[in-house]
Design an enzyme around this catalytic site. Structure first.
Site, mmCIF file in Angstrom:
data_model
loop_
_atom_site.group_PDB
_atom_site.id
_atom_site.type_symbol
_atom_site.label_atom_id
_atom_site.label_comp_id
_atom_site.label_asym_id
_atom_site.label_seq_id
_atom_site.Cartn_x
_atom_site.Cartn_y
_atom_site.Cartn_z
ATOM 1 N N ASP A 72 10.874 -7.132 9.830
ATOM 2 C CA ASP A 72 11.831 -6.407 9.007
ATOM 3 C C ASP A 72 11.568 -4.900 9.036
ATOM 4 O O ASP A 72 12.492 -4.099 8.967
ATOM 5 C CB ASP A 72 11.771 -6.910 7.565
ATOM 6 C CG ASP A 72 12.406 -8.291 7.410
ATOM 7 O OD1 ASP A 72 13.112 -8.728 8.339
ATOM 8 O OD2 ASP A 72 12.194 -8.930 6.366
ATOM 9 N N ARG A 157 -5.233 6.939 -10.354
ATOM 10 C CA ARG A 157 -4.783 7.412 -11.656
ATOM 11 C C ARG A 157 -3.295 7.138 -11.853
ATOM 12 O O ARG A 157 -2.516 7.096 -10.904
ATOM 13 C CB ARG A 157 -5.036 8.917 -11.804
ATOM 14 C CG ARG A 157 -6.503 9.255 -11.940
ATOM 15 C CD ARG A 157 -6.673 10.737 -12.227
ATOM 16 N NE ARG A 157 -7.803 10.980 -13.105
ATOM 17 C CZ ARG A 157 -8.115 12.154 -13.595
ATOM 18 N NH1 ARG A 157 -7.365 13.206 -13.289
ATOM 19 N NH2 ARG A 157 -9.143 12.309 -14.383
ATOM 20 N N ARG A 174 4.036 6.331 -18.390
ATOM 21 C CA ARG A 174 2.797 6.454 -17.638
ATOM 22 C C ARG A 174 2.564 5.116 -16.947
ATOM 23 O O ARG A 174 2.523 4.066 -17.585
ATOM 24 C CB ARG A 174 1.612 6.791 -18.561
ATOM 25 C CG ARG A 174 1.588 8.252 -18.984
ATOM 26 C CD ARG A 174 0.377 8.579 -19.839
ATOM 27 N NE ARG A 174 -0.879 8.262 -19.148
ATOM 28 C CZ ARG A 174 -1.426 9.026 -18.200
ATOM 29 N NH1 ARG A 174 -0.823 10.144 -17.823
ATOM 30 N NH2 ARG A 174 -2.565 8.688 -17.635
ATOM 31 N N THR A 187 14.077 -8.209 -2.206
ATOM 32 C CA THR A 187 13.229 -9.318 -1.747
ATOM 33 C C THR A 187 11.915 -8.797 -1.162
ATOM 34 O O THR A 187 11.144 -9.572 -0.606
ATOM 35 C CB THR A 187 13.960 -10.148 -0.670
ATOM 36 O OG1 THR A 187 14.375 -9.274 0.392
ATOM 37 C CG2 THR A 187 15.173 -10.850 -1.248
ATOM 38 N N TYR A 189 9.102 -5.190 -1.745
ATOM 39 C CA TYR A 189 8.086 -4.676 -2.662
ATOM 40 C C TYR A 189 8.497 -4.857 -4.121
ATOM 41 O O TYR A 189 7.680 -5.187 -4.988
ATOM 42 C CB TYR A 189 7.856 -3.200 -2.348
ATOM 43 C CG TYR A 189 6.622 -2.581 -2.960
ATOM 44 C CD1 TYR A 189 5.534 -3.349 -3.368
ATOM 45 C CD2 TYR A 189 6.535 -1.203 -3.109
ATOM 46 C CE1 TYR A 189 4.406 -2.763 -3.899
ATOM 47 C CE2 TYR A 189 5.405 -0.599 -3.648
ATOM 48 C CZ TYR A 189 4.345 -1.387 -4.045
ATOM 49 O OH TYR A 189 3.233 -0.803 -4.579
ATOM 50 N N GLN A 247 7.367 3.467 4.874
ATOM 51 C CA GLN A 247 7.092 3.956 6.224
ATOM 52 C C GLN A 247 6.969 5.474 6.297
ATOM 53 O O GLN A 247 6.221 5.994 7.113
ATOM 54 C CB GLN A 247 8.196 3.474 7.181
ATOM 55 C CG GLN A 247 8.222 1.951 7.321
ATOM 56 C CD GLN A 247 9.334 1.454 8.222
ATOM 57 O OE1 GLN A 247 10.319 2.155 8.472
ATOM 58 N NE2 GLN A 247 9.210 0.228 8.711
#
Length: 294
Positions: A72, A157, A174, A187, A189, A247
């Site tokens: 993908d 952090r 935060r 579908t 991340y 990417q």
């Protein structure tokens, strides 16, 4: 129905399996009488190929169809480059999940042959564009078919930021960042971060917080034409990053403004007629096929 005669080939680098599939595809297409144009980096995988060579951007001008062999990620890269040219993309899966590259190498000739004979499903997927502004002036641009992600980079952090949608203040947060996802990226991340699955036909954007420092912060789904603005807090002691499809990374600084909005043109994806979104989810995400299956 499009008449495909000039076929572009793009392959993922560094994979023996990709080279094998490219060779099989080349042999099949030449035997069927098609004219082939191979992407310049991909051409190094096929020494002595004797084919026309082109840059990715130029392929949009000379090809009727571009076939991407890889995962993908390979198709995401091609989509960002070729969406503006309106050339359709077809994916052959030599990666892992294969939500976008849905033709199996075992069915290569059969499925590619069906597409070339006019038997296919076409989808148009929108991309997101991002502009980073510093002191009111644009300093960087990017685009993603899956998502635009604000994240801390190599730092551990949290990031403090303010979120605005369509000019309206939503919240200060935060967290480890924020995933701004298209239906295509829902579908990917965003799903891993607890975001909702969005059907590819939806004109919507999902905003998924990453490990927010409050239990009440939840994903939000908004209209696909919404303009999203993220203001990086001045008090941040780190320099976060904005990632496009995982990417391309853009460094941002405290006080910067990250503007995200829909791109004016869409990518054309071609699928075999057997393509089914829910079947793909069952197969790739391990959903049960019946009540006796876990």
């Amino acid at each position: 129905m499009d008449h495909f005669r000039n076929i572009g080939l793009i392959g993922r680098m560094g994979s023996v399996k990709v080279v094998e599939t490219l060779r099989n595809l080349k042999k099949y297409l030449l035997n069927e009488g098609y004219h082939m144009i191979v992407e310049e980096n991909t051409s190094t995988l096929l020494p002595g190929h004797g084919l026309q060579v082109s840059s990715v951007k130029m392929m949009g001008e000379v090809c009727d169809l571009v076939i991407v062999v890889g995962g993908d990620g390979s198709l995401l890269g091609a989509a960002r480059e070729l969406a503006k040219s309106n050339v359709p993309l077809l994916g052959v899966n030599r990666g892992r999940l294969g939500f976008l590259t849905d033709i199996s190498p075992k069915e290569l000739e059969e499925k590619v042959g069906e597409v070339l004979s006019g038997e296919y499903i076409e989808e148009r997927r929108f991309l997101l564009e991002v502009t980073v502004k510093r002191n009111g002036e644009p300093v960087a641009y990017g685009a993603g078919l899956n998502d635009i992600v604000l994240h801390p980079g190599k730092s551990t952090r949290m990031i403090g930021f303010d979120l605005f949608i369509e000019g309206q203040f939503v919240y200060s947060q935060r967290s480890d960042g924020l995933i701004v996802s298209t239906p295509t990226g829902s579908t990917a991340y965003a799903l891993s971060a607890g975001g909702p699955l969005l059907h590819p036909k939806l004109d919507a954007i999902a905003l998924v917080p990453m490990f927010p420092h409050t239990l009440s912060s939840r994903p939000i789904v908004v209209d696909g034409n919404s303009e999203i603005k993220i203001i990086i807090g001045e008090a941040n002691e780190i320099y976060p990053q904005v990632s496009c499809d995982g990417q391309n990374d853009i460094p941002v600084a405290p006080g910067d403004t990250v503007n995200i909005y829909k791109r004016p043109y869409k990518v054309r994806l071609i699928h075999p007629t057997s393509h089914n979104f829910y079947e793909t989810c069952r197969e790739k995400l391990g959903w049960a096929h019946n009540l006796g299956t876990s």
